[in-house]
Design a protein around this motif. Structure first.
Motif, mmCIF file in Angstrom:
data_model
loop_
_atom_site.group_PDB
_atom_site.id
_atom_site.type_symbol
_atom_site.label_atom_id
_atom_site.label_comp_id
_atom_site.label_asym_id
_atom_site.label_seq_id
_atom_site.Cartn_x
_atom_site.Cartn_y
_atom_site.Cartn_z
ATOM 1 N N LYS A 89 0.836 -1.201 0.000
ATOM 2 C CA LYS A 89 0.000 0.000 0.000
ATOM 3 C C LYS A 89 0.869 1.248 0.000
ATOM 4 C CE LYS A 89 -3.652 2.246 2.704
ATOM 5 N NZ LYS A 89 -4.474 2.160 3.947
ATOM 6 N N LEU A 90 1.951 1.220 0.776
ATOM 7 C CA LEU A 90 2.873 2.350 0.866
ATOM 8 C C LEU A 90 3.443 2.700 -0.506
ATOM 9 C CD1 LEU A 90 4.314 4.049 3.241
ATOM 10 C CD2 LEU A 90 6.235 2.518 2.852
ATOM 11 N N CYS A 91 3.906 1.676 -1.228
ATOM 12 C CA CYS A 91 4.471 1.904 -2.562
ATOM 13 C C CYS A 91 3.436 2.490 -3.510
ATOM 14 C CB CYS A 91 5.015 0.604 -3.132
ATOM 15 S SG CYS A 91 6.599 0.083 -2.462
ATOM 16 N N LEU A 92 2.259 1.891 -3.561
ATOM 17 C CA LEU A 92 1.240 2.330 -4.499
ATOM 18 C C LEU A 92 0.811 3.759 -4.220
ATOM 19 C CD1 LEU A 92 -0.891 -0.940 -4.658
ATOM 20 C CD2 LEU A 92 0.617 -0.030 -6.450
ATOM 21 N N THR A 123 11.429 -15.664 5.120
ATOM 22 C CA THR A 123 12.411 -14.700 4.641
ATOM 23 C C THR A 123 11.933 -14.225 3.278
ATOM 24 O OG1 THR A 123 13.801 -16.486 3.760
ATOM 25 C CG2 THR A 123 14.340 -15.638 5.933
ATOM 26 N N ARG A 124 11.831 -12.906 3.145
ATOM 27 C CA ARG A 124 11.229 -12.348 1.936
ATOM 28 C C ARG A 124 12.039 -11.145 1.462
ATOM 29 N NH1 ARG A 124 5.131 -11.245 2.433
ATOM 30 N NH2 ARG A 124 5.776 -9.878 4.123
ATOM 31 N N LEU A 125 11.931 -10.873 0.173
ATOM 32 C CA LEU A 125 12.632 -9.760 -0.442
ATOM 33 C C LEU A 125 11.586 -8.830 -1.057
ATOM 34 C CD1 LEU A 125 15.496 -8.683 -1.051
ATOM 35 C CD2 LEU A 125 15.402 -9.920 -3.232
ATOM 36 N N ARG A 126 11.720 -7.533 -0.730
ATOM 37 C CA ARG A 126 10.754 -6.552 -1.219
ATOM 38 C C ARG A 126 11.399 -5.651 -2.263
ATOM 39 N NH1 ARG A 126 8.300 -5.105 4.761
ATOM 40 N NH2 ARG A 126 6.735 -6.756 4.804
ATOM 41 N N PHE A 127 10.620 -5.364 -3.302
ATOM 42 C CA PHE A 127 11.083 -4.554 -4.422
ATOM 43 C C PHE A 127 10.195 -3.325 -4.569
ATOM 44 C CE2 PHE A 127 12.315 -8.874 -5.221
ATOM 45 C CZ PHE A 127 13.479 -8.834 -5.982
ATOM 46 N N ALA A 128 10.802 -2.209 -4.953
ATOM 47 C CA ALA A 128 10.070 -1.025 -5.397
ATOM 48 C C ALA A 128 10.524 -0.727 -6.818
ATOM 49 C CB ALA A 128 10.342 0.165 -4.478
ATOM 50 N N ASP A 129 9.594 -0.812 -7.764
ATOM 51 C CA ASP A 129 9.931 -0.626 -9.179
ATOM 52 C C ASP A 129 11.054 -1.565 -9.614
ATOM 53 O OD1 ASP A 129 8.026 1.406 -9.331
ATOM 54 O OD2 ASP A 129 9.464 2.947 -8.779
ATOM 55 N N ASP A 130 10.945 -2.822 -9.218
ATOM 56 C CA ASP A 130 11.891 -3.889 -9.592
ATOM 57 C C ASP A 130 13.279 -3.730 -8.975
ATOM 58 O OD1 ASP A 130 10.126 -5.442 -11.134
ATOM 59 O OD2 ASP A 130 10.414 -4.141 -12.870
ATOM 60 N N ARG A 131 13.450 -2.798 -8.068
ATOM 61 C CA ARG A 131 14.721 -2.647 -7.368
ATOM 62 C C ARG A 131 14.573 -3.242 -5.970
ATOM 63 N NH1 ARG A 131 17.317 2.346 -4.205
ATOM 64 N NH2 ARG A 131 19.463 1.628 -4.126
#
Length: 239
Positions: free
Chosen positions: A90-93, A131-139
């Motif tokens: 939600k934060l990203c969007l 364990t998870r990896l989060r991306f913003a605009d594929d970064r």
């Protein structure tokens, strides 16, 4: 005393020129910089000097290096207000960014020592560790370890966890995040997070630790997050 252009080391002069291009918009967020070899030719200098200039800019958060792709201008930081009830997606969007979360691993383990006190568990009790990896605009911007309580979210690992955990909790367990205890401070990037994010071990990182509570005031889970030092800022308004 400020050094003149004639007295300043060349790597600082090159850094200043690249930084000016970023500030005046000649190089925009997400733009790729010329290769190190091209920069050597542009500034008529050695690769050692260029790498020192780039390292200085990276430390300041102006640029970042992507493995096997080169150097890029850093996107604007996401901003987080801890007093607001939100989640990463939600934060990203809300800020015009495209979120993605990838599950790296999910398993049942004995509760680790550092999670015992926050979760109010005893030795040898078991939890789900995601364990998870989060991306913003594929970064990739955040490596996250979610410590989840099987008693609250039974059979959690059967669900698709490549996305918002908040939505999984609400849709399948009728549990809603309503409050948290948050601590954050700068630290060095540990090996497991560095590998996932594609950065060097020991680089600066922002560590966030969240103890989350549901709508009934009960402990829901405990998150440990390592953010790239150039990807997040925290802002709070007080009344």
């Amino acid at each position: 005393m400020k050094l003149s252009a004639d007295e300043a080391p060349q790597y600082l002069l090159i850094k200043a020129q690249l930084q000016e291009k970023i500030q005046n918009g000649s190089l925009k967020c997400g733009d790729k910089l010329p290769s190190e070899r091209e920069l050597c030719a542009i500034f008529n200098t050695t690769r050692v000097t260029i790498r020192e200039s780039l390292a200085q800019l990276e430390s300041s958060g102006a640029i970042y290096r992507s493995e096997r792709r080169g150097w890029f201008v850093t996107p604007e930081r996401l901003w987080l207000d801890p007093t607001q009830n939100t989640n990463f997606h939600k934060l990203c969007l809300e800020q015009g960014r495209q979120p993605k979360t990838v599950l790296l691993d999910g398993k049942v383990i004995t509760v680790p020592l550092e999670a015992m006190e926050p979760l109010k568990l005893q030795s040898f009790e078991q939890i789900y560790l995601l364990t998870r990896l989060r991306f913003a605009d594929d970064r990739p911007v955040c490596y996250c370890e979610n410590h989840c309580l099987p008693a609250r979210v039974p059979e959690l690992l059967r669900h698709d966890l490549n996305g918002s955990l908040t939505e999984v909790y609400e849709a399948h367990f009728n549990l809603i995040y309503t409050s948290m205890h948050l601590s954050f401070y700068p630290t060095a990037m540990p090996a497991q997070a560095a590998q996932a994010l594609g950065v060097t071990v020991g680089r600066p990182a922002l560590l966030l630790q969240r103890l989350n509570y549901d709508q009934h005031g009960r402990i829901l889970d405990y998150d440990v997050e390592y953010w790239r030092h150039d990807s997040l800022r925290i802002e709070v308004d007080t009344l």
